[in-house]
Design an enzyme around this catalytic site. Structure first.
Site, PDB file in Angstrom:
ATOM      1  N   HIS A  88      10.047  -2.573  12.246  1.00  0.00           N
ATOM      2  CA  HIS A  88      10.004  -1.582  13.330  1.00  0.00           C
ATOM      3  C   HIS A  88      10.816  -0.340  12.970  1.00  0.00           C
ATOM      4  O   HIS A  88      12.046  -0.381  12.913  1.00  0.00           O
ATOM      5  CB  HIS A  88      10.530  -2.223  14.625  1.00  0.00           C
TER       6      HIS A  88
ATOM      7  N   ASN B 270      14.572  -1.083  21.574  1.00  0.00           N
ATOM      8  CA  ASN B 270      13.700  -0.808  22.719  1.00  0.00           C
ATOM      9  C   ASN B 270      14.049  -1.640  23.949  1.00  0.00           C
ATOM     10  O   ASN B 270      13.813  -1.223  25.083  1.00  0.00           O
ATOM     11  CB  ASN B 270      12.229  -1.026  22.347  1.00  0.00           C
TER      12      ASN B 270
ATOM     13  N   SER C  75       6.169  -1.899  18.971  1.00  0.00           N
ATOM     14  CA  SER C  75       7.390  -1.549  19.714  1.00  0.00           C
ATOM     15  C   SER C  75       7.784  -2.643  20.689  1.00  0.00           C
ATOM     16  O   SER C  75       8.930  -2.690  21.133  1.00  0.00           O
ATOM     17  CB  SER C  75       7.135  -0.308  20.569  1.00  0.00           C
TER      18      SER C  75
ATOM     19  N   GLU D 200      14.230  -2.159  12.086  1.00  0.00           N
ATOM     20  CA  GLU D 200      14.488  -3.519  12.569  1.00  0.00           C
ATOM     21  C   GLU D 200      13.531  -4.462  11.849  1.00  0.00           C
ATOM     22  O   GLU D 200      12.316  -4.228  11.850  1.00  0.00           O
ATOM     23  CB  GLU D 200      14.256  -3.598  14.082  1.00  0.00           C
TER      24      GLU D 200
HETATM   25  N1  CAA Z   1      10.563  15.424   9.483  1.00  0.00           N
HETATM   26  C1  CAA Z   1      11.544  15.794   8.635  1.00  0.00           C
HETATM   27  N2  CAA Z   1      12.723  16.267   9.040  1.00  0.00           N
HETATM   28  C2  CAA Z   1      12.922  16.403  10.360  1.00  0.00           C
HETATM   29  C3  CAA Z   1      11.940  16.050  11.307  1.00  0.00           C
HETATM   30  C4  CAA Z   1      10.714  15.542  10.823  1.00  0.00           C
HETATM   31  N3  CAA Z   1       9.719  15.170  11.623  1.00  0.00           N
HETATM   32  N4  CAA Z   1      12.447  16.271  12.548  1.00  0.00           N
HETATM   33  C5  CAA Z   1      13.677  16.739  12.396  1.00  0.00           C
HETATM   34  N5  CAA Z   1      13.983  16.809  11.070  1.00  0.00           N
HETATM   35  C6  CAA Z   1      15.264  17.178  10.466  1.00  0.00           C
HETATM   36  C7  CAA Z   1      15.171  18.491   9.805  1.00  0.00           C
HETATM   37  O1  CAA Z   1      16.031  18.483   8.709  1.00  0.00           O
HETATM   38  C8  CAA Z   1      15.688  19.454  10.852  1.00  0.00           C
HETATM   39  O2  CAA Z   1      16.121  20.599  10.266  1.00  0.00           O
HETATM   40  P1  CAA Z   1      15.085  21.850  10.143  1.00  0.00           P
HETATM   41  O3  CAA Z   1      14.724  22.223  11.540  1.00  0.00           O
HETATM   42  O4  CAA Z   1      15.898  22.848   9.425  1.00  0.00           O
HETATM   43  O5  CAA Z   1      13.895  21.431   9.380  1.00  0.00           O
HETATM   44  C9  CAA Z   1      16.789  18.615  11.488  1.00  0.00           C
HETATM   45  O6  CAA Z   1      16.267  17.268  11.470  1.00  0.00           O
HETATM   46  C10 CAA Z   1      17.123  18.973  12.889  1.00  0.00           C
HETATM   47  O7  CAA Z   1      15.968  18.947  13.661  1.00  0.00           O
HETATM   48  P2  CAA Z   1      15.735  19.891  14.905  1.00  0.00           P
HETATM   49  O8  CAA Z   1      16.501  21.163  14.720  1.00  0.00           O
HETATM   50  O9  CAA Z   1      14.264  19.958  15.149  1.00  0.00           O
HETATM   51  O10 CAA Z   1      16.298  19.179  16.179  1.00  0.00           O
HETATM   52  P3  CAA Z   1      17.510  18.185  16.424  1.00  0.00           P
HETATM   53  O11 CAA Z   1      18.737  18.572  15.746  1.00  0.00           O
HETATM   54  O12 CAA Z   1      17.526  17.974  17.904  1.00  0.00           O
HETATM   55  O13 CAA Z   1      17.027  16.792  15.800  1.00  0.00           O
HETATM   56  C11 CAA Z   1      15.960  14.736  16.253  1.00  0.00           C
HETATM   57  C12 CAA Z   1      15.795  16.246  16.105  1.00  0.00           C
HETATM   58  C13 CAA Z   1      16.380  14.144  14.933  1.00  0.00           C
HETATM   59  C14 CAA Z   1      14.583  14.205  16.647  1.00  0.00           C
HETATM   60  C15 CAA Z   1      17.039  14.431  17.362  1.00  0.00           C
HETATM   61  O14 CAA Z   1      16.762  15.164  18.524  1.00  0.00           O
HETATM   62  C16 CAA Z   1      17.111  12.970  17.713  1.00  0.00           C
HETATM   63  O15 CAA Z   1      17.731  12.177  17.027  1.00  0.00           O
HETATM   64  N6  CAA Z   1      16.472  12.591  18.845  1.00  0.00           N
HETATM   65  C17 CAA Z   1      16.427  11.215  19.296  1.00  0.00           C
HETATM   66  C18 CAA Z   1      15.309  10.484  18.585  1.00  0.00           C
HETATM   67  C19 CAA Z   1      15.250   9.034  18.975  1.00  0.00           C
HETATM   68  O16 CAA Z   1      15.987   8.516  19.807  1.00  0.00           O
HETATM   69  N7  CAA Z   1      14.286   8.339  18.348  1.00  0.00           N
HETATM   70  C20 CAA Z   1      14.009   6.963  18.666  1.00  0.00           C
HETATM   71  C21 CAA Z   1      12.872   6.917  19.631  1.00  0.00           C
HETATM   72  S1  CAA Z   1      12.503   5.274  20.124  1.00  0.00           S
HETATM   73  C22 CAA Z   1      11.502   4.709  18.914  1.00  0.00           C
HETATM   74  O17 CAA Z   1      11.158   5.374  17.971  1.00  0.00           O
HETATM   75  C23 CAA Z   1      11.076   3.279  19.058  1.00  0.00           C
HETATM   76  C24 CAA Z   1       9.826   2.999  19.762  1.00  0.00           C
HETATM   77  O18 CAA Z   1       9.279   1.949  19.482  1.00  0.00           O
HETATM   78  C25 CAA Z   1       9.265   3.861  20.835  1.00  0.00           C
HETATM   79  P1  NAD Z   2      -0.426   7.192  17.597  1.00  0.00           P
HETATM   80  O1  NAD Z   2      -1.326   7.163  18.784  1.00  0.00           O
HETATM   81  O2  NAD Z   2       0.272   8.439  17.232  1.00  0.00           O
HETATM   82  O3  NAD Z   2      -1.220   6.711  16.277  1.00  0.00           O
HETATM   83  C1  NAD Z   2      -2.028   5.553  16.213  1.00  0.00           C
HETATM   84  C2  NAD Z   2      -3.097   5.807  15.150  1.00  0.00           C
HETATM   85  O4  NAD Z   2      -3.768   4.580  14.858  1.00  0.00           O
HETATM   86  C3  NAD Z   2      -4.182   6.806  15.610  1.00  0.00           C
HETATM   87  O5  NAD Z   2      -4.285   7.838  14.649  1.00  0.00           O
HETATM   88  C4  NAD Z   2      -5.457   5.964  15.681  1.00  0.00           C
HETATM   89  O6  NAD Z   2      -6.623   6.679  15.314  1.00  0.00           O
HETATM   90  C5  NAD Z   2      -5.140   4.878  14.657  1.00  0.00           C
HETATM   91  N1  NAD Z   2      -5.897   3.640  14.830  1.00  0.00           N
HETATM   92  C6  NAD Z   2      -6.162   2.970  15.990  1.00  0.00           C
HETATM   93  N2  NAD Z   2      -6.871   1.849  15.717  1.00  0.00           N
HETATM   94  C7  NAD Z   2      -7.075   1.825  14.367  1.00  0.00           C
HETATM   95  C8  NAD Z   2      -7.719   0.926  13.481  1.00  0.00           C
HETATM   96  N3  NAD Z   2      -8.322  -0.177  13.919  1.00  0.00           N
HETATM   97  N4  NAD Z   2      -7.727   1.219  12.156  1.00  0.00           N
HETATM   98  C9  NAD Z   2      -7.114   2.332  11.680  1.00  0.00           C
HETATM   99  N5  NAD Z   2      -6.480   3.209  12.486  1.00  0.00           N
HETATM  100  C10 NAD Z   2      -6.453   2.962  13.808  1.00  0.00           C
HETATM  101  O7  NAD Z   2       0.615   6.005  17.834  1.00  0.00           O
HETATM  102  P2  NAD Z   2       2.119   5.864  17.260  1.00  0.00           P
HETATM  103  O8  NAD Z   2       3.055   6.505  18.205  1.00  0.00           O
HETATM  104  O9  NAD Z   2       2.110   6.200  15.821  1.00  0.00           O
HETATM  105  O10 NAD Z   2       2.339   4.297  17.426  1.00  0.00           O
HETATM  106  C11 NAD Z   2       1.772   3.366  16.538  1.00  0.00           C
HETATM  107  C12 NAD Z   2       2.482   2.026  16.679  1.00  0.00           C
HETATM  108  O11 NAD Z   2       3.880   2.222  16.408  1.00  0.00           O
HETATM  109  C13 NAD Z   2       2.414   1.400  18.070  1.00  0.00           C
HETATM  110  O12 NAD Z   2       2.402   0.009  17.920  1.00  0.00           O
HETATM  111  C14 NAD Z   2       3.709   1.861  18.721  1.00  0.00           C
HETATM  112  O13 NAD Z   2       4.133   1.034  19.763  1.00  0.00           O
HETATM  113  C15 NAD Z   2       4.654   1.804  17.524  1.00  0.00           C
HETATM  114  N6  NAD Z   2       5.841   2.670  17.605  1.00  0.00           N
HETATM  115  C16 NAD Z   2       5.749   3.902  18.198  1.00  0.00           C
HETATM  116  C17 NAD Z   2       6.888   4.719  18.216  1.00  0.00           C
HETATM  117  C18 NAD Z   2       6.844   6.081  18.846  1.00  0.00           C
HETATM  118  O14 NAD Z   2       7.912   6.694  19.036  1.00  0.00           O
HETATM  119  N7  NAD Z   2       5.692   6.641  19.155  1.00  0.00           N
HETATM  120  C19 NAD Z   2       8.081   4.273  17.632  1.00  0.00           C
HETATM  121  C20 NAD Z   2       8.115   3.015  16.996  1.00  0.00           C
HETATM  122  C21 NAD Z   2       6.979   2.205  17.002  1.00  0.00           C
END
Ligand code: CAA
Ligand code: NAD
Length: 306
Positions: A161, A211, A140, A173
Site C-alpha cells: 500500500h 487509513n 486502500s 505498508e
Molecule cells: N511528483 C513529484 N514531486 C512532487 C509531486 C509529484 N506529484 N508533488 C509534490 N512534489 C514535490 C516537488 O518537489 C515539489 O516541489 P516543486 O513544486 O518545486 O516541484 C514539492 O514536493 C512541494 O510540493 P508543492 O509545492 O506542490 O506543495 P506542498 O509543499 O504542499 O507538498 C504534498 C505537496 C507533498 C502533497 C503535501 O501537501 C503533503 O504531504 N500532503 C499530504 C499528502 C498525504 O497525506 N498523502 C496521503 C494520502 S492518503 C493515501 O494516499 C492512502 C489512501 O489509500 C487513500
Molecule cells: P484512479 O481512478 O486514479 O485509477 C484507476 C485506474 O485503473 C484507471 O485509470 C482505470 O482505467 C484503471 N482500471 C480499472 N480497471 C482496470 C482493469 N481491469 N485493467 C486495467 N486498468 C483498469 O484510482 P487511484 O486513486 O489510482 O486508486 C487505485 C487503487 O489505489 C485503489 O484501490 C485505491 O483505493 C488505491 N489507493 C488510492 C490512493 C489515493 O490517494 N487515490 C492512495 C492509496 C491507494
C-alpha cells in the site's frame, strides 16, 4: 510422488528480488508506482484499459519526473534530462495485462477500489503469470485475503500500500495475510526499499495502519461541515496551523479523490454496520453523485484549476 512434491515446491519458489514489474491501473496511484519503480532502474509494464489513459499516465509521469529531477540534479541540466528520459524508457505502456504479467516477477494492482473488479483481474492473471510471480494489491481498504481468494497463489500474494503522491510519500505498508509466505513478504519489503520507500509491516486489517486512522478523521470533518460547525476553509486551516498537518482534511480528500473515499467508507460500513465510526455521510455522497470527485475532475469540496 516425491518428484511431484519437489516440483510443487519449486514451482512456487519466490525469487529474492524483482527485475520486471507489472503495474495494472495507470491512474493516480499506478502511474506513481510505475514511476518510482522505473526511476529505481526496474523494467516496468504499465497497463490500463485504453491508449488514451496510458498517454495521460505518461504525461503525468514525465511531469512528475521533471519535478523529482529538479530537486535531485538542481545544478546539472544534462543529468536532469537523462534522468527523465532513462526513467520513461524503462516503462512499456500496455493495454494487454496478461502478456505483461506473463513476463513479470511482480504484479501490482492499482485499479478501482471494487472487490469484484480486483478479483476478476487477478483470476485472469493467475492463469497466465509464471508460478514464481508474486501478486500484490494497492487496495486502500479491502481485505487482501478476499482479493487473493480469486487465485491459487495465496502464499504469493500480499498487500503493498503506497501513498499519494507516490513519488513524494516515503511510506509503504506491507500487509501479510495468514497465507502470505515469508519469502513473499520479504520480496515485497525489499521491493519497497528498492523503490526508495520505508516499509512497515502490518496485518491484513481494514485500512492497515494509516487509513484506519486517517479516513475516519476525514469523515469526521465532513460531518462537521454538514452540521455547519465551521467552513471547509476554516477546518482545513485549523488542522494545518493547529495540528501541523501539511493539508487540511478537505484538501486531502480532494487530493485522494472523493470517489475513492466513498468506496472505502461504503465498504467498511457494509462490513461493520454496527460501528458508528463507519456511518455514511450524506454530504460526501452528494459530492460524488454530482461528479465532484476532487482534483481529478476539477472540482470537489473546492474548485481546482488545471
Ligand atoms: N511528483 C513529484 N514531486 C512532487 C509531486 C509529484 N506529484 N508533488 C509534490 N512534489 C514535490 C516537488 O518537489 C515539489 O516541489 P516543486 O513544486 O518545486 O516541484 C514539492 O514536493 C512541494 O510540493 P508543492 O509545492 O506542490 O506543495 P506542498 O509543499 O504542499 O507538498 C504534498 C505537496 C507533498 C502533497 C503535501 O501537501 C503533503 O504531504 N500532503 C499530504 C499528502 C498525504 O497525506 N498523502 C496521503 C494520502 S492518503 C493515501 O494516499 C492512502 C489512501 O489509500 C487513500
Ligand atoms: P484512479 O481512478 O486514479 O485509477 C484507476 C485506474 O485503473 C484507471 O485509470 C482505470 O482505467 C484503471 N482500471 C480499472 N480497471 C482496470 C482493469 N481491469 N485493467 C486495467 N486498468 C483498469 O484510482 P487511484 O486513486 O489510482 O486508486 C487505485 C487503487 O489505489 C485503489 O484501490 C485505491 O483505493 C488505491 N489507493 C488510492 C490512493 C489515493 O490517494 N487515490 C492512495 C492509496 C491507494
Amino acid at each position: 510422488m516425491l518428484a511431484s512434491k519437489l516440483f510443487r515446491r519449486m514451482a512456487s519458489t519466490v525469487q529474492s528480488s524483482v527485475s520486471v514489474v507489472t503495474v495494472i491501473g495507470a491512474g493516480l496511484m499506478g502511474s506513481g508506482i510505475a514511476q518510482v519503480a522505473a526511476q529505481s532502474g526496474l523494467n516496468v509494464h504499465l497497463v490500463d484499459q485504453s491508449e488514451g489513459l496510458l498517454e495521460n499516465a505518461k504525461e503525468r509521469i514525465v511531469t512528475s519526473l521533471k519535478r523529482v529531477a529538479k530537486k535531485k540534479f538542481a545544478d546539472n541540466a544534462q543529468m536532469r534530462e537523462s534522468f527523465v528520459s532513462d526513467s520513461v524508457d524503462k516503462i512499456s505502456f500496455n493495454v494487454d495485462g496478461k502478456a505483461a504479467a506473463a513476463s513479470s516477477d511482480l504484479v501490482i494492482e492499482a485499479i478501482v477500489e471494487k472487490i469484484e473488479e480486483k478479483q476478476k483481474l487477478f483470476r485472469e492473471l493467475d492463469l497466465v503469470a509464471p508460478s514464481h510471480t508474486v501478486f500484490a494489491t494497492n487496495t486502500s481498504s479491502l481485505p487482501v485475503s478476499d482479493i487473493a481468494s480469486a487465485t491459487k497463489r495465496l502464499d504469493r500474494f500480499g498487500g503493498l500500500h503506497f501513498f499519494n503522491p507516490v513519488p513524494v510519500m516515503k511510506l509503504v505498508e506491507v500487509a501479510k495475510t495468514p497465507e502470505t509466505s515469508n519469502e513473499t513478504f520479504d520480496l515485497l519489503t525489499n521491493f519497497g526499499k528498492t523503490v526508495g520507500k520505508h516499509p512497515i509491516s502490518c496485518r491484513d486489517t481494514p485500512g492497515f495502519v494509516v487509513n484506519r486512522l486517517l479516513v475516519p478523521y476525514q469523515m469526521e470533518a465532513f460531518r462537521m461541515l454538514e452540521r455547519g460547525d465551521a467552513s471547509a476553509e476554516d477546518i482545513d486551516m485549523a488542522m494545518k496551523l493547529g495540528a501541523g498537518y501539511p493539508m487540511g482534511p478537505f484538501e486531502l480528500s480532494d487530493y485522494v479523490g472523493l470517489d475513492t473515499l466513498k468506496f472505502i467508507y461504503d465498504g467498511w460500513h457494509d462490513q461493520f454496520p454496527e460501528n458508528p465510526l463507519f456511518n455514511p455521510c450524506a454530504l460526501l455522497d452528494k459530492f460524488v453523485e454530482e461528479g465532484k470527485l476532487g482534483v481529478k475532475t476539477g472540482e470537489g469540496v473546492y474548485k481546482h484549476g488545471k
